[in-house]
Design a protein around this motif. Structure first.
Motif, PDB file in Angstrom:
ATOM      1  N   LEU A 116       0.943  -1.265   0.000  1.00  0.00           N
ATOM      2  CA  LEU A 116      -0.089   0.020   0.119  1.00  0.00           C
ATOM      3  C   LEU A 116       0.770   1.196  -0.047  1.00  0.00           C
ATOM      4  N   PRO A 117       0.514   2.335  -0.361  1.00  0.00           N
ATOM      5  CA  PRO A 117       1.038   3.581  -0.293  1.00  0.00           C
ATOM      6  C   PRO A 117       1.418   3.821   1.232  1.00  0.00           C
ATOM      7  N   ALA A 118       2.436   4.561   1.417  1.00  0.00           N
ATOM      8  CA  ALA A 118       2.754   4.605   2.996  1.00  0.00           C
ATOM      9  C   ALA A 118       1.567   5.176   3.782  1.00  0.00           C
ATOM     10  N   VAL A 119       1.026   6.126   3.335  1.00  0.00           N
ATOM     11  CA  VAL A 119      -0.028   7.050   3.855  1.00  0.00           C
ATOM     12  C   VAL A 119      -1.190   5.970   3.979  1.00  0.00           C
ATOM     13  N   SER A 120      -1.419   5.260   3.182  1.00  0.00           N
ATOM     14  CA  SER A 120      -2.732   4.225   3.248  1.00  0.00           C
ATOM     15  C   SER A 120      -2.474   3.089   4.371  1.00  0.00           C
ATOM     16  N   GLY A 121      -1.276   2.841   4.504  1.00  0.00           N
ATOM     17  CA  GLY A 121      -0.911   1.995   5.531  1.00  0.00           C
ATOM     18  C   GLY A 121      -0.948   2.560   6.806  1.00  0.00           C
ATOM     19  N   ARG A 122      -0.461   3.869   6.974  1.00  0.00           N
ATOM     20  CA  ARG A 122      -0.868   4.426   8.242  1.00  0.00           C
ATOM     21  C   ARG A 122      -2.255   4.757   8.619  1.00  0.00           C
ATOM     22  N   LYS A 123      -3.044   4.936   7.657  1.00  0.00           N
ATOM     23  CA  LYS A 123      -4.502   5.211   7.722  1.00  0.00           C
ATOM     24  C   LYS A 123      -4.944   3.829   8.330  1.00  0.00           C
ATOM     25  N   LEU A 124      -4.625   2.863   7.692  1.00  0.00           N
ATOM     26  CA  LEU A 124      -5.165   1.588   8.174  1.00  0.00           C
ATOM     27  C   LEU A 124      -4.889   1.194   9.506  1.00  0.00           C
ATOM     28  N   SER A 125      -3.446   1.464   9.856  1.00  0.00           N
ATOM     29  CA  SER A 125      -3.110   1.273  11.306  1.00  0.00           C
ATOM     30  C   SER A 125      -3.991   2.020  12.387  1.00  0.00           C
ATOM     31  N   GLU A 126      -4.273   3.430  11.907  1.00  0.00           N
ATOM     32  CA  GLU A 126      -5.202   4.297  12.944  1.00  0.00           C
ATOM     33  C   GLU A 126      -6.340   3.699  12.938  1.00  0.00           C
ATOM     34  N   ILE A 127      -7.061   3.294  11.880  1.00  0.00           N
ATOM     35  CA  ILE A 127      -8.335   2.466  12.061  1.00  0.00           C
ATOM     36  C   ILE A 127      -8.408   1.647  12.913  1.00  0.00           C
TER      37      ILE A 127
END
Lengths: 229, 203
Positions: free
Chosen positions: B98-109
């Motif tokens: 995933l793009p890094a920002v999507s990965g971080r969003k997924l972690s946050e969720i």
């Protein structure tokens, strides 16, 4: 066999090693799974995603584990697979400690620079604490010379031996994996170095080192399995 | 630095170094993994900290509070746990970049739900992947939004339920596509939408 690839220093080549050993194992016809136990980086998952994108075969499965159930997850995987190769992050993590409790072997990639040697007391304390709970099934840390300079004057091999002698509980693997561009090239293609087509001399040497390491790490296990078959 | 002198005889090798020993693995230990000693030993290791979200979420968003599940996800069955692993079908194992920002969003969720990235990703994939497979079976091939992971990437590895793996296989074989590409293109817009709904709308 549950093989832990881990240390408490980042950038030592743990994920590279896990993938290369895992692919070589799969090419030998073994049913293997890679376990990404580094929730910070997920390098192993990235590597295998890249491999899948390039359609490289054999397909090597990877799963991610995290936290205080890591050991139980690894045991569950061990029942379904011939070999489980666990890649832990480069720090003293819950996942590293959990894996150290139940693994059959622990490979520590190390380029014996001063900064890396300074991490050894920490590593030894984790190993000693794990062994205090493992009873008779004592775990030995296998130090692997990784990303070692190809310079013939490099003293890395002797330094590695000195490290093993200074920290009881660790032994050196005789294989040395040198720093070679072949690993970067293979990584870009999602391949192991053993899969590079038309390898040049340096790539052949990288390939041979991984094959030698594979024999050294899994040789006894394979011999025992063959004897029991 | 002077050039080292040539040596015309091999150096003497210390005892033990020439001996090649078998590296014998340890036997399986009998450990009670639920014992307090084992738990204490494990917890002395550092917990991985999810990376900060760069685009707007503050410290409040990092609090580990459960969030109400979306109504769409409520009736879905629980995704498979590692213990339920059935490994014969390689289509069930997927690793997605995933793009890094999507990965971080997924972690946050996942953090806000007190859940796991893999579990959230599986939940998010189910409906779009089923819809896509249904479209393919009816002869339609909808375009998928291009996702560029770039240099900085975040990987997530999943074990798909068998029915989703079958759908994925159908889509990949029909389109002659790469499975990780299909999944990334389905997953990224779903993560973006859920991130807005569950994280940004809390503030």
């Amino acid at each position: 066999m549950q093989l832990l690839v881990g240390g408490v220093k980042g950038g030592t080549g743990k994920s590279t090693l896990a993938v290369n050993l895992g692919v070589e194992r799969a090419r030998q016809g073994k049913k293997i799974i890679l376990v990404d136990a580094d929730p910070d980086q997920e390098s192993l998952s990235d590597y295998i995603a890249n491999r899948d994108e390039h359609g490289a075969m054999p397909s090597v499965p990877v799963v991610q584990v995290k936290g205080s159930t890591t050991a139980k997850s690894l045991q569950a995987l061990g029942r379904d697979f011939d070999d489980v190769i666990v890649d832990c992050g480069g720090f003293d993590s819950i996942e590293l400690r959990q894996a150290a409790l139940i693994s059959h072997a622990w490979v520590v990639p190390l380029n014996p620079s001063q900064l890396q040697i300074w991490t050894m007391p920490k590593l030894k304390s984790v190993l000693d604490e794990a062994n205090a709970m493992r009873g008779d099934a004592q775990l030995t840390g296998w130090l692997l010379g990784m990303r070692i300079s190809t310079n013939p004057y490099s003293s890395a091999k002797d330094d590695l031996q000195a490290v093993a002698e200074a920290f009881p509980g660790f032994r050196t693997l005789r294989t040395i994996v040198h720093q070679r561009a072949a690993f970067e090239k293979a990584e870009k293609l999602g391949l192991a170095v053993t899969e590079l087509e038309k390898p040049n001399t340096s790539e052949r040497r990288a390939r041979d080192s991984i094959r030698e390491l594979h024999r050294e790490v899994f040789g006894v296990t394979d011999a025992i399995r063959a004897a029991n078959a | 630095m002077p050039k080292p002198p040539l040596q015309f005889t091999r150096p003497a090798r210390p005892e033990g170094r020439t001996e090649q020993r078998d590296m014998r693995p340890a036997p399986s230990p009998a450990i009670d993994l639920d014992s307090p000693e084992v738990q204490a030993f494990s917890l002395r290791g550092r917990v991985a900290v999810p990376p900060l979200i760069e685009d707007g979420a503050g410290e409040g968003a990092r609090a580990m509070e459960p969030v109400a599940r979306s109504s769409a996800s409520a009736p879905e069955p629980e995704p498979p746990l590692l213990d339920d692993l059935i490994v014969d079908d390689p289509w069930r194992h997927v690793a997605i970049k995933l793009p890094a920002v999507s990965g971080r969003k997924l972690s946050e969720i996942a953090d806000l739900r007190c859940s796991k990235r893999t579990r959230v990703a599986l939940e998010l994939l189910q409906n779009p992947l089923r819809d896509l497979a249904r479209a393919h079976r009816s002869g339609e091939y909808p375009p998928l939004r291009r996702v560029s992971a770039g240099v900085s990437r975040s990987g997530v590895s999943l074990i798909l339920p068998q029915d989703l793996a079958d759908d994925l296989r159908h889509v990949v074989e029909t389109r002659r596509a790469v499975k990780a590409q299909i999944l990334a293109r389905l997953l990224v817009p779903e993560i973006d939408a859920l991130y807005i709904k569950e994280v940004l709308h809390r503030h």
